[in-house]
Design a protein around this motif. Structure first.
Motif, PDB file in Angstrom:
ATOM      1  N   ARG A   1       0.837  -1.205   0.000  1.00  0.00           N
ATOM      2  CA  ARG A   1       0.000   0.000   0.000  1.00  0.00           C
ATOM      3  C   ARG A   1       0.866   1.247   0.000  1.00  0.00           C
ATOM      4  O   ARG A   1       1.888   1.313   0.685  1.00  0.00           O
ATOM      5  CB  ARG A   1      -0.881  -0.030   1.243  1.00  0.00           C
ATOM      6  CG  ARG A   1      -1.817   1.150   1.403  1.00  0.00           C
ATOM      7  CD  ARG A   1      -2.356   1.176   2.840  1.00  0.00           C
ATOM      8  NE  ARG A   1      -3.110  -0.030   3.155  1.00  0.00           N
ATOM      9  CZ  ARG A   1      -4.421  -0.104   3.103  1.00  0.00           C
ATOM     10  NH1 ARG A   1      -5.135   0.955   2.724  1.00  0.00           N
ATOM     11  NH2 ARG A   1      -5.043  -1.222   3.424  1.00  0.00           N
TER      12      ARG A   1
ATOM     13  N   PRO B   1      -5.439  -1.433  -1.677  1.00  0.00           N
ATOM     14  CA  PRO B   1      -5.959  -2.765  -2.047  1.00  0.00           C
ATOM     15  C   PRO B   1      -7.036  -2.711  -3.130  1.00  0.00           C
ATOM     16  O   PRO B   1      -7.176  -3.679  -3.894  1.00  0.00           O
ATOM     17  CB  PRO B   1      -6.504  -3.293  -0.721  1.00  0.00           C
ATOM     18  CG  PRO B   1      -5.635  -2.645   0.309  1.00  0.00           C
ATOM     19  CD  PRO B   1      -5.373  -1.259  -0.227  1.00  0.00           C
TER      20      PRO B   1
ATOM     21  N   SER C   1      -6.089  -3.560  -6.703  1.00  0.00           N
ATOM     22  CA  SER C   1      -5.791  -4.939  -7.097  1.00  0.00           C
ATOM     23  C   SER C   1      -6.677  -5.318  -8.272  1.00  0.00           C
ATOM     24  O   SER C   1      -7.911  -5.270  -8.171  1.00  0.00           O
ATOM     25  CB  SER C   1      -6.026  -5.887  -5.922  1.00  0.00           C
ATOM     26  OG  SER C   1      -5.144  -5.604  -4.866  1.00  0.00           O
TER      27      SER C   1
ATOM     28  N   THR D   1      -1.537  -7.240  -7.311  1.00  0.00           N
ATOM     29  CA  THR D   1      -2.116  -7.439  -5.975  1.00  0.00           C
ATOM     30  C   THR D   1      -1.506  -6.424  -5.035  1.00  0.00           C
ATOM     31  O   THR D   1      -0.283  -6.311  -4.951  1.00  0.00           O
ATOM     32  CB  THR D   1      -1.843  -8.857  -5.455  1.00  0.00           C
ATOM     33  OG1 THR D   1      -2.395  -9.804  -6.374  1.00  0.00           O
ATOM     34  CG2 THR D   1      -2.475  -9.061  -4.083  1.00  0.00           C
TER      35      THR D   1
END
Lengths: 113, 120
Positions: B15, B85, B88, B118
């Motif tokens: 992140r 996230p 992703s 990811t």
């Protein structure tokens, strides 16, 4: 932008003809219609493209009625290896290279033995 | 058809970091595009990569988050900045419009294999 809809899934048996229809009611005058096949973990693979009437190549046919508000991909005599997700794509502009590409939600075709 | 390659094929990132994805086409093409495909979903156009000028972004995508470069007719990069996230996804580049002998004769859009990202 054209909004497209497709059946979520279809089942067929080996050797049958499969027809998948995509609706694109607000297709623009200059938009093309293109169909793609996608296997897991791969990019979409070009199948066929058309603007109006009927287009045929070595793997498929594409039928587009006069109002162009829908299109039908026809796969003759499918085999197990045709199990994949099929997407219609509307956009592109005939004679120019504008964007406005809109993919349909995809149709998951399962071919059974 | 044009052959399109992408690097990396996949990556796992933290992140807040950024990742640059490269797209190489084996022939000169008129247009290059970047798409995002979230798991189990259809493809969404992020932007058109314009050679020699700023990319054209679709609604919901901004240059600060997805800066794009296209220095020539065969290469483009997409950077996913300050990742979370929610970023992703699979990122795909595509190319359209090429020909032989200097004439544009092919209008189909072809896709690269995608980059699976990811973000943890």
């Amino acid at each position: 932008l054209a909004k497209t809809t497709q059946p979520i899934s279809m089942d067929s048996y080996e050797g049958q003809e499969v027809n998948i229809t995509c609706s694109h009611n607000n297709i623009a005058t200059n938009d093309y219609i293109t169909w793609y096949q996608q296997f897991p973990s791969q990019g979409p693979r070009f199948i066929i493209q058309g603007y109006k009437t009927k287009v045929t190549n070595e793997v498929a046919s594409l039928f587009i009625p006069a109002d162009r508000k829908s299109s039908t991909l026809s796969l003759p005599r499918v085999s197990l290896s045709d199990t994949a997700v099929y997407y219609c794509l509307v956009g592109g502009g005939r004679g120019n290279y504008g964007q406005n590409f809109v993919f349909g939600p995809g149709t998951r075709l399962s071919v059974l033995p | 058809s044009a052959v399109i390659s992408q690097k990396p094929s996949r990556d796992i990132c933290q992140r807040g970091t950024s990742l640059t994805i490269q797209c190489q086409v084996d022939s000169q093409v008129t247009m290059m595009f970047w798409y995002r495909q979230q798991p189990g979903q259809s493809l969404t156009l992020i932007a058109t990569a314009n050679q020699g000028s700023e990319a054209t972004y679709e609604s919901g995508f901004v240059i600060d988050k997805f800066p794009i470069s296209r220095p020539n007719l065969t290469f483009s990069t997409l950077t996913v900045s300050n990742m979370s996230p929610e970023d992703s996804s699979i990122y795909l580049c595509s190319a359209r419009g090429w020909g032989t002998s200097g004439a544009i004769v092919r209008n189909e859009q072809f896709f690269g294999p995608g980059t699976r990202l990811t973000v943890l």
